[in-house]
Design a protein around this motif. Structure first.
Motif, PDB file in Angstrom:
ATOM      1  N   UNK A 178       0.721  -0.790  -0.144  1.00 48.94           N
ATOM      2  CA  UNK A 178      -0.212   0.397   0.037  1.00 48.94           C
ATOM      3  C   UNK A 178       0.917   0.884  -0.204  1.00 48.94           C
ATOM      4  N   UNK A 179       0.585   2.582  -0.071  1.00 48.39           N
ATOM      5  CA  UNK A 179       1.496   3.713  -0.640  1.00 48.39           C
ATOM      6  C   UNK A 179       1.328   3.787   0.608  1.00 48.39           C
ATOM      7  N   UNK A 180       0.588   3.448   1.975  1.00 45.44           N
ATOM      8  CA  UNK A 180       1.227   3.689   3.274  1.00 45.44           C
ATOM      9  C   UNK A 180       2.261   2.891   3.912  1.00 45.44           C
ATOM     10  N   UNK A 181       2.505   1.325   3.213  1.00 41.92           N
ATOM     11  CA  UNK A 181       3.133   0.954   3.969  1.00 41.92           C
ATOM     12  C   UNK A 181       4.814   1.135   3.036  1.00 41.92           C
ATOM     13  N   UNK A 182       4.818   1.858   1.980  1.00 38.52           N
ATOM     14  CA  UNK A 182       5.584   2.310   1.149  1.00 38.52           C
ATOM     15  C   UNK A 182       6.948   3.552   1.806  1.00 38.52           C
ATOM     16  N   UNK A 183       5.490   3.973   1.739  1.00 40.91           N
ATOM     17  CA  UNK A 183       6.576   5.582   1.904  1.00 40.91           C
ATOM     18  C   UNK A 183       6.828   5.459   3.526  1.00 40.91           C
ATOM     19  N   UNK A 184       6.193   4.582   4.691  1.00 39.34           N
ATOM     20  CA  UNK A 184       6.694   4.203   5.973  1.00 39.34           C
ATOM     21  C   UNK A 184       7.889   3.169   5.675  1.00 39.34           C
ATOM     22  N   UNK A 185       8.122   2.856   5.170  1.00 39.61           N
ATOM     23  CA  UNK A 185       9.240   1.666   5.064  1.00 39.61           C
ATOM     24  C   UNK A 185      10.606   2.726   4.159  1.00 39.61           C
ATOM     25  N   UNK A 186      10.415   3.713   3.822  1.00 38.22           N
ATOM     26  CA  UNK A 186      10.936   3.763   3.127  1.00 38.22           C
ATOM     27  C   UNK A 186      11.876   5.048   3.896  1.00 38.22           C
ATOM     28  N   UNK A 187      10.890   5.785   4.217  1.00 38.64           N
ATOM     29  CA  UNK A 187      10.923   6.995   4.588  1.00 38.64           C
ATOM     30  C   UNK A 187      12.054   6.684   6.575  1.00 38.64           C
ATOM     31  N   UNK A 188      11.459   5.066   6.993  1.00 40.61           N
ATOM     32  CA  UNK A 188      12.149   4.280   7.802  1.00 40.61           C
ATOM     33  C   UNK A 188      13.701   3.921   7.489  1.00 40.61           C
ATOM     34  N   UNK A 189      14.003   3.584   5.946  1.00 44.67           N
ATOM     35  CA  UNK A 189      15.263   3.257   6.145  1.00 44.67           C
ATOM     36  C   UNK A 189      16.683   4.957   5.607  1.00 44.67           C
ATOM     37  N   UNK A 190      15.971   5.735   5.271  1.00 41.42           N
ATOM     38  CA  UNK A 190      16.321   6.906   5.431  1.00 41.42           C
ATOM     39  C   UNK A 190      16.426   7.264   6.753  1.00 41.42           C
ATOM     40  N   UNK A 191      15.596   7.110   7.733  1.00 38.31           N
ATOM     41  CA  UNK A 191      16.008   7.615   9.162  1.00 38.31           C
ATOM     42  C   UNK A 191      16.722   6.728   9.497  1.00 38.31           C
ATOM     43  N   UNK A 192      17.244   5.065   9.460  1.00 34.03           N
ATOM     44  CA  UNK A 192      17.797   4.556   9.274  1.00 34.03           C
ATOM     45  C   UNK A 192      19.587   4.889   9.713  1.00 34.03           C
ATOM     46  N   UNK A 193      18.976   5.152   8.516  1.00 29.42           N
ATOM     47  CA  UNK A 193      20.953   6.072   7.880  1.00 29.42           C
ATOM     48  C   UNK A 193      21.534   6.579   8.311  1.00 29.42           C
ATOM     49  N   UNK A 194      20.864   7.739   8.957  1.00 26.07           N
ATOM     50  CA  UNK A 194      21.018   8.926   8.787  1.00 26.07           C
ATOM     51  C   UNK A 194      21.419   8.781  10.991  1.00 26.07           C
ATOM     52  N   UNK A 195      20.586   7.983  10.826  1.00 22.93           N
ATOM     53  CA  UNK A 195      21.201   7.459  12.896  1.00 22.93           C
ATOM     54  C   UNK A 195      22.054   6.342  12.519  1.00 22.93           C
ATOM     55  N   UNK A 196      23.250   6.404  11.826  1.00 29.03           N
ATOM     56  CA  UNK A 196      24.353   5.781  11.477  1.00 29.03           C
ATOM     57  C   UNK A 196      24.329   4.102  11.306  1.00 29.03           C
TER      58      UNK A 196
END
Ligand code: UDP
Ligand code: MG
Length: 320
Positions: free
Chosen positions: A138-156
């Motif tokens: 779903x759009x929701x799952x896609x957006x949250x998942x991709x946002x989450x990967x970015x957040x993880x990367x920013x957290x090192x």
């Protein structure tokens, strides 16, 4: 190189609806690989029953009785997807040369295994299965998942974008991975820490063949939170930084309060109160941050991860 023994590790939790459909597909793939001479005859499909409450374990036992290529282990209770995968990998590592972990619901394309084995033959110890598209989400799952990967990367935290738990890991990498003693598991963030030569293989993820997803939003959020807190202490650093900023601002606040008082524009007692509130607000926050920093360090230490991993030696060492 002689033919490697492959163990396909498959976590199963309440999967009676889908297992009878997908188990023959896995077997077909395994026999095709054996017939093609790509893997050894003693390769296996290892099911990990994660404390299912339905008929899953019986189905696994029947499968194992029917064909020697099926084996299974059962956990004493439900411990969650990540722990089930870990249990299977640890069980398999002494018996095989290479493992591939995959979900049992048929969502991940089993034909990507060929490319994974190619990469393994090429010297890769870890091969990440990466979803090329997220059409079925779903759009929701896609957006949250991709946002989450970015957040993880920013957290090192180093994670492979859009990689779930479909991956090839060699017995050699698993031997080192066994030294990661943490209880909080977020496998996709931990395997990159093992090192060794690795690569990604792309595939399209399909709909579940049957049954229901075991990852409702609440579990997904828990896994997401574990992913950050078990691999990064950045959130604590943010508190420290915030505390320092508040302290700087409170200094300005104190100056302002004194000036107002000198100008005679305040009721008596206001200045001292304002100064105290500003001062304690700032110092308390930064103090908590500093304490948190040490708690964070102790937390990382308590994990007792290996400090180094030797991947090569000029001289062969005798295996114990
Ligand atoms: N699973 C497990 N223990 C659990 C939850 C799930 O072993 O507590 C297994 C499940 O049987 C499946 C895999 O983990 O093989 C992924 O679960 P699911 O397909 O429900 O998640 P989704 O693909 O929807 O994220
Ligand atoms: Mg699934």
């Amino acid at each position: 190189m002689s033919k490697p023994t492959l163990y396909i590790v498959i976590p199963c939790y309440n999967e009676q609806a889908v297992l009878p459909l997908t188990a023959p597909m896995f077997l077909e793939k395994l026999t095709a690989l054996i017939d093609a001479g790509r893997i050894a005859e003693d390769s296996r499909i290892l099911f990990v029953n994660d404390g299912s409450k339905d008929d899953t374990w019986n189905i696994i036992k029947e499968l194992a009785a029917r064909d020697a290529h099926y084996t299974g282990i059962a956990q004493s209770r439900n411990r969650g997807h990540q722990n089930a995968v870990l249990a299977g990998l640890m069980e398999a590592r002494e018996k095989c040369d290479v493992t591939i972990s995959i979900d049992c619901d048929g969502q991940d394309d089993i034909d990507a295994m060929d490319a994974m084995l190619d990469a393994y033959a090429d010297g890769c110890e870890i091969v990440y299965g990466v979803r090329s598209k997220r059409d079925t989400d779903t759009f929701f799952k896609r957006a949250t998942a991709e946002g989450y990967y970015r957040l993880l990367n920013r957290m090192g935290v180093e994670v492979v974008f859009n990689h779930a738990d479909y991956r090839l890991v060699s017995a050699r990498a698993l031997k080192e991975f066994a030294n990661f003693r943490e209880v909080n598991l977020f496998l996709r963030g931990m395997f990159p820490l093992v090192g060794f030569k690795s690569t990604s293989v792309y595939y399209e993820r399909k709909e579940r063949l049957a049954g229901e997803s075991h990852y409702p939003l609440s579990k997904m959020l828990l896994l997401a939170f574990d992913g950050i807190t078990s691999l990064s202490i950045k959130p604590i650093r943010l508190i420290t930084a915030f505390g320092l900023i508040v302290m700087a601002l409170s200094f300005i606040g104190i100056l302002w309060a004194i000036i107002m008082s000198i100008a005679g524009r305040t009721v008596s007692g206001w200045t001292s109160l304002t100064c105290l509130i500003c001062f304690f607000g700032g110092t308390t926050l930064s103090a908590i941050g500093v304490v948190g920093e040490y708690v964070g360090k102790a937390y990382i230490e308590a994990k007792a991860r290996p400090r180094y991993i030797i991947s090569e030696r000029t001289e062969e060492q005798e295996e114990k």
